[in-house]
Design an enzyme around this catalytic site. Structure first.
Site, PDB file in Angstrom:
ATOM      1  N   CYS A 139       0.809  -1.221   0.000  1.00  0.00           N
ATOM      2  CA  CYS A 139       0.000   0.000   0.000  1.00  0.00           C
ATOM      3  C   CYS A 139       0.841   1.270   0.000  1.00  0.00           C
ATOM      4  O   CYS A 139       0.324   2.357  -0.241  1.00  0.00           O
ATOM      5  CB  CYS A 139      -0.943  -0.001   1.200  1.00  0.00           C
ATOM      6  N   HIS A 280      -3.156   6.807   4.210  1.00  0.00           N
ATOM      7  CA  HIS A 280      -3.613   5.612   3.505  1.00  0.00           C
ATOM      8  C   HIS A 280      -4.990   5.219   4.020  1.00  0.00           C
ATOM      9  O   HIS A 280      -5.220   5.155   5.224  1.00  0.00           O
ATOM     10  CB  HIS A 280      -2.601   4.485   3.730  1.00  0.00           C
ATOM     11  N   ASN A 310     -10.273   0.001   0.676  1.00  0.00           N
ATOM     12  CA  ASN A 310      -8.812   0.046   0.621  1.00  0.00           C
ATOM     13  C   ASN A 310      -8.358  -0.345  -0.779  1.00  0.00           C
ATOM     14  O   ASN A 310      -8.414  -1.521  -1.154  1.00  0.00           O
ATOM     15  CB  ASN A 310      -8.229  -0.905   1.671  1.00  0.00           C
TER      16      ASN A 310
END
Length: 353
Positions: A139, A280, A310
């Site tokens: 990520c 994030h 996500n």
């Protein structure tokens, strides 16, 4: 072939850059000239997930902050999403694909193991002069890719770079595992970076960190050289991501807070100087806990997790593009992007728009 490579390295339409015979006397500013993002048409809601696994909209919302996510069609790949995001960014930046010197893609769900998705994008966009590579940092992929591109521009090696974060995590999600299948979505974002010898705008600082000892918190067991594809690996669902949620939560808060503190020290900025913190988008509770730990006001923390879930390496660039397009930040504002991901990796970037 050789003349093409030489032209790709040395060409420049900027007189100031042409005059820099060796290294610049000061690092070139790395300006974000344009951004773009794209998500698939199909929307998967919490109500849809209730029909697939033993879960509920209330359970998902309370624990993650997610309400829906976008999922690719069976025939869609990472490059399909990335091409659209890149084209939007190039148009905003007023850059033609054949002007690109470098393409870096942050992804763990590229079209295939090789060639790189960056090379596939180079061909699809029509950018024959661009060097191309992928970055695998989970990520944190977009932030790692942005950090690498900045070094090439600041040194004067390249003039224009295209940096992409893209994931199609739905292709590696175990849709029978209720602890993970509710979390992830697909999407892409892109930023065009330009060298500027005089501007005070651009990327002010970057930070990258890693702890390989935490790799077991988030990983996909099969598909590589250790466990190549076989009947057994497919039957055991080893080609899907595995996550230790509790361990990841603790590391996430600590690592993103570390990135923020490091960047503030590096730049000499205070929290009040940051117009918008873009973390994030992994879990709303992680975002809230990080902001609370840093004593960062919630009204200056960007959150869009309810709409997209996500999207891994794409979350921070999708959020930056969305914030810019919504008028939440303007020219001269300072924004900070921070992320954590598989590896374990974490890091951040400070940008004056």
């Amino acid at each position: 072939m050789l003349p093409t490579i030489i032209n790709a390295v040395t060409k420049s339409n900027t007189p100031e850059l042409q005059s820099a015979s060796k290294w610049p006397t000061r690092p070139f500013s790395t300006v974000v000239a344009g951004t773009g993002s794209h998500v698939p048409e199909r929307v998967l809601t919490n109500a849809d997930l209730e029909k697939m696994v033993d879960t509920s909209d209330q359970w998902i919302t309370e624990r993650t902050g997610m309400k829906e996510r976008h999922i690719v069609a069976p025939e869609e790949s990472a490059s399909d999403l990335a091409v659209v995001a890149c084209q939007k960014a190039l148009v905003e930046a007023k850059v033609k694909p054949d002007e690109l010197d470098l393409i870096i893609v942050g992804t763990v769900t590229g079209d295939m193991a090789f060639p790189s998705t960056a090379c596939i994008l180079q061909q699809r966009l029509g950018a024959p002069h661009a060097a191309a590579l992928d970055v695998s940092a989970g990520c944190t992929g977009f932030i790692y890719a942005l950090s690498i591109a900045r070094q090439f521009i600041a040194s004067g090696t390249y003039r224009i770079a295209l940096v992409v974060g893209v994931e199609v995590l739905s292709k590696i999600t175990d849709w029978t595992d209720r602890s993970t299948c509710v979390l992830f979505g697909d999407g892409a974002g892109a930023a065009v970076l330009k060298a500027d010898p005089v501007s005070e705008k651009g990327i002010l600082a970057t930070y990258m960190a890693a702890d390989g000892g935490g790799g077991g918190h988030l990983y996909m067991p099969a598909g590589g050289s250790r466990l190549p594809a076989s009947v057994e690996t497919v039957q055991q669902r080893l080609h899907t991501l595995k996550m230790d949620g509790n361990a990841t939560f603790k590391v996430a808060v600590r690592s993103m807070a570390d990135a923020v503190r490091h960047l503030l020290r590096q730049t000499g900025l205070e929290p009040d100087d940051i117009k918008l913190l873009i973390p994030h988008q992994a879990n709303l509770r992680i975002i809230d806990a990080t902001a609370k730990l840093l004593k960062f006001p919630s009204e200056r923390v960007f959150v869009n997790i309810a709409k997209y879930g996500n999207t891994s390496s794409a979350t921070t660039i999708i959020a930056l593009d969305e914030a810019r397009k919504a008028g939440l930040v303007h020219t001269g504002d300072v924004v900070m992007l921070v992320a954590f991901g598989a590896g374990l990796t974490w890091g951040g970037v400070v940008i004056r728009l």
